[in-house]
Design a protein around this motif. Structure first.
Motif, short mmCIF file in Angstrom:
data_model
loop_
_atom_site.label_atom_id
_atom_site.label_comp_id
_atom_site.label_asym_id
_atom_site.label_seq_id
_atom_site.Cartn_x
_atom_site.Cartn_y
_atom_site.Cartn_z
N ARG A 165 4.28 -7.16 6.69
CA ARG A 165 3.62 -8.10 5.76
C ARG A 165 4.01 -7.72 4.33
N LEU A 188 3.91 -3.96 1.78
CA LEU A 188 3.69 -2.75 2.61
C LEU A 188 3.79 -1.48 1.75
N GLU A 189 4.80 -1.44 0.89
CA GLU A 189 5.00 -0.23 0.06
C GLU A 189 3.78 0.04 -0.80
N ASP A 190 3.25 -1.02 -1.40
CA ASP A 190 2.09 -0.84 -2.28
C ASP A 190 0.88 -0.37 -1.49
N ARG A 191 0.72 -0.92 -0.30
CA ARG A 191 -0.42 -0.50 0.52
C ARG A 191 -0.28 0.97 0.91
N ILE A 192 0.96 1.34 1.29
CA ILE A 192 1.18 2.75 1.67
C ILE A 192 0.90 3.66 0.47
N LEU A 193 1.41 3.28 -0.70
CA LEU A 193 1.21 4.13 -1.88
C LEU A 193 -0.27 4.23 -2.25
N ASN A 214 -2.75 3.95 -0.19
CA ASN A 214 -3.38 4.81 0.82
C ASN A 214 -3.08 6.28 0.53
N LEU A 215 -1.85 6.56 0.13
CA LEU A 215 -1.48 7.95 -0.16
C LEU A 215 -2.29 8.49 -1.34
N ARG A 216 -2.49 7.63 -2.34
CA ARG A 216 -3.29 8.06 -3.51
C ARG A 216 -4.72 8.37 -3.08
N VAL A 230 -5.74 9.24 -0.07
CA VAL A 230 -5.74 10.47 0.74
C VAL A 230 -5.65 11.70 -0.16
N GLU A 231 -4.78 11.60 -1.16
CA GLU A 231 -4.58 12.74 -2.06
C GLU A 231 -5.84 13.02 -2.86
#
Lengths: 188, 197
Positions: A31, A34-39, A41-43, A45-46
């Motif tokens: 969809r 995707l990159e923005d959602r992953i980034l 999520n990473l933020r 998590v961090e």
């Protein structure tokens, strides 16, 4: 010959179908964003991990502080044992005698009133009992005691004789009481 | 040549990871920007569900973040990511415990195909049946054959990268892909596909 050709043709077709299916799988598109959602999520998590780390440090610091305070308190307690208040002996000999007599014939009520002292402290109290001159402050002498004190200072020989006579009388009374007790025991 | 350039680019990304927290964050961001699609496709090849594939892609990069202290040691980030993505997807597939339903692209698609293409209804149905059978057979393949077959179909992966991702030799990857295709074709012929067409 014709069969072989058909077999190869069908195999080619299968190859093509296989390639088509695999290509379809390989060309799956995610969809949009995707990159923005992953980034994002990473933020998250961090940030969560950093928060957890911060909390861990705070917990560790609090524990260390508590430990230090506990150790300091224990050390202070050992260094300065608690001060025990001791009953003092009145300075005058008459009141000292009265106090000693009082302590010998202490009633159960008085025992109940006495505060409980730890075992180790009791020994300390016994050791210090020799110099009972601090508390309670000596009471003023009664009228009779004052007369007695004057009499003793003026006529010391008479007073000594009277005291001896009194002591003798008390001793005799005591012996008589003992005899009677022995007679009662033997009668039974 | 192109591959070598790619590896150098990857090294350039990860060399930034050694330069402190900021460099590490930038390196991870560049990894996400450049390889998230590949990671997603690898996950999709295993899981065959879009939302599962996206979750697997997320998990892959979370693992990357967890191992970010060792990021500077990675030689080829692409194959490294592909390996992590493959493992994450396989783990998720095992955890799921059952084979997912084969997704139908679009229930209306065969009808629209019949209407638009010159093929007849029978041919269209036959083709969709063949595709479904191939999917089933691919999933039934043993893991050691399925992994090279699926990964080698990804346009982004060369056989050498597939081999590196799976810890195999390139020749082994080629032979396994060949064997997998042979098996699939045999099974399809046994099921009667290809003979009548």
């Amino acid at each position: 010959m014709k069969d072989d050709n058909e077999n190869w043709r069908s195999r080619d077709e299968l190859d093509r179908a296989l390639d088509a299916v695999l290509a379809k799988c390989a060309a799956a598109e995610p969809r949009v964003g995707l990159e923005d959602r992953i980034l994002a999520n990473l933020r998250t998590v961090e940030a969560r991990a950093a928060d957890r780390k911060w909390w861990n440090w705070r917990m560790v610091t609090a524990l260390v502080v508590v430990l230090i305070v506990a150790v300091a308190l224990a050390w202070r307690w050992n260094k300065h044992p608690p001060i025990v208040k001791q009953p003092a002996v009145p300075t005058s000999p008459a009141s000292a005698e009265a106090l000693r007599h009082e302590s010998k014939s202490g009633t159960s009520g008085e025992k109940a009133m006495r505060p409980k002292v730890p075992h180790a402290v009791k020994h300390a109290a016994v050791a210090v009992n020799a110099k009972l001159d601090v508390f309670p402050s000596p009471l003023p002498l009664s009228e009779q005691e004052k007369i007695l004190a004057i009499y003793v200072s003026q006529y010391p020989e008479h007073a000594a004789l009277l005291a001896e006579a009194r002591m003798e009388a008390l001793r005799q009374q005591d012996e008589e009481r003992r005899r009677m007790m022995a007679a009662q025991d033997s009668g039974q | 040549m192109i591959e070598g350039r790619r590896v150098l680019a990857g090294e350039a990304i990860l060399s930034g990871a050694a330069a402190g927290e900021c460099g590490r964050d930038q390196a991870i961001e560049r990894l996400v920007r450049e390889h998230s699609r590949l990671v997603y496709r690898i996950a999709y090849a295993v899981l065959r569900q879009h939302h599962d594939a996206e979750d697997a892609a997320q998990e892959t990069f979370v693992r990357v973040l967890r191992y970010s202290s060792r990021l500077a040691l990675v030689e080829n980030p692409k194959t490294w990511l592909a390996r992590i993505a493959w493992r994450v997807a396989v783990d998720r597939n095992k955890r799921r415990g059952h084979d997912p339903a084969i997704p139908l692209d679009d229930p209306q698609k065969p009808i629209s195909e019949i209407a638009s293409s010159g093929m007849g209804a029978d041919a269209t149905l036959q083709r969709s049946q063949l595709a479904a059978d191939i999917e089933k057979l691919i999933r039934a393949l043993p893991q050691k054959l399925r992994a090279p077959l699926v990964l080698s179909t990804l346009q982004e992966m060369t056989p050498r990268e597939v081999a590196a991702a799976l810890d195999l030799k390139e020749a082994a990857v080629r032979s396994r892909v060949f064997r997998a295709r042979q098996i699939l074709k045999e099974k399809l012929l046994q099921r009667g596909h290809g003979v009548t067409s």
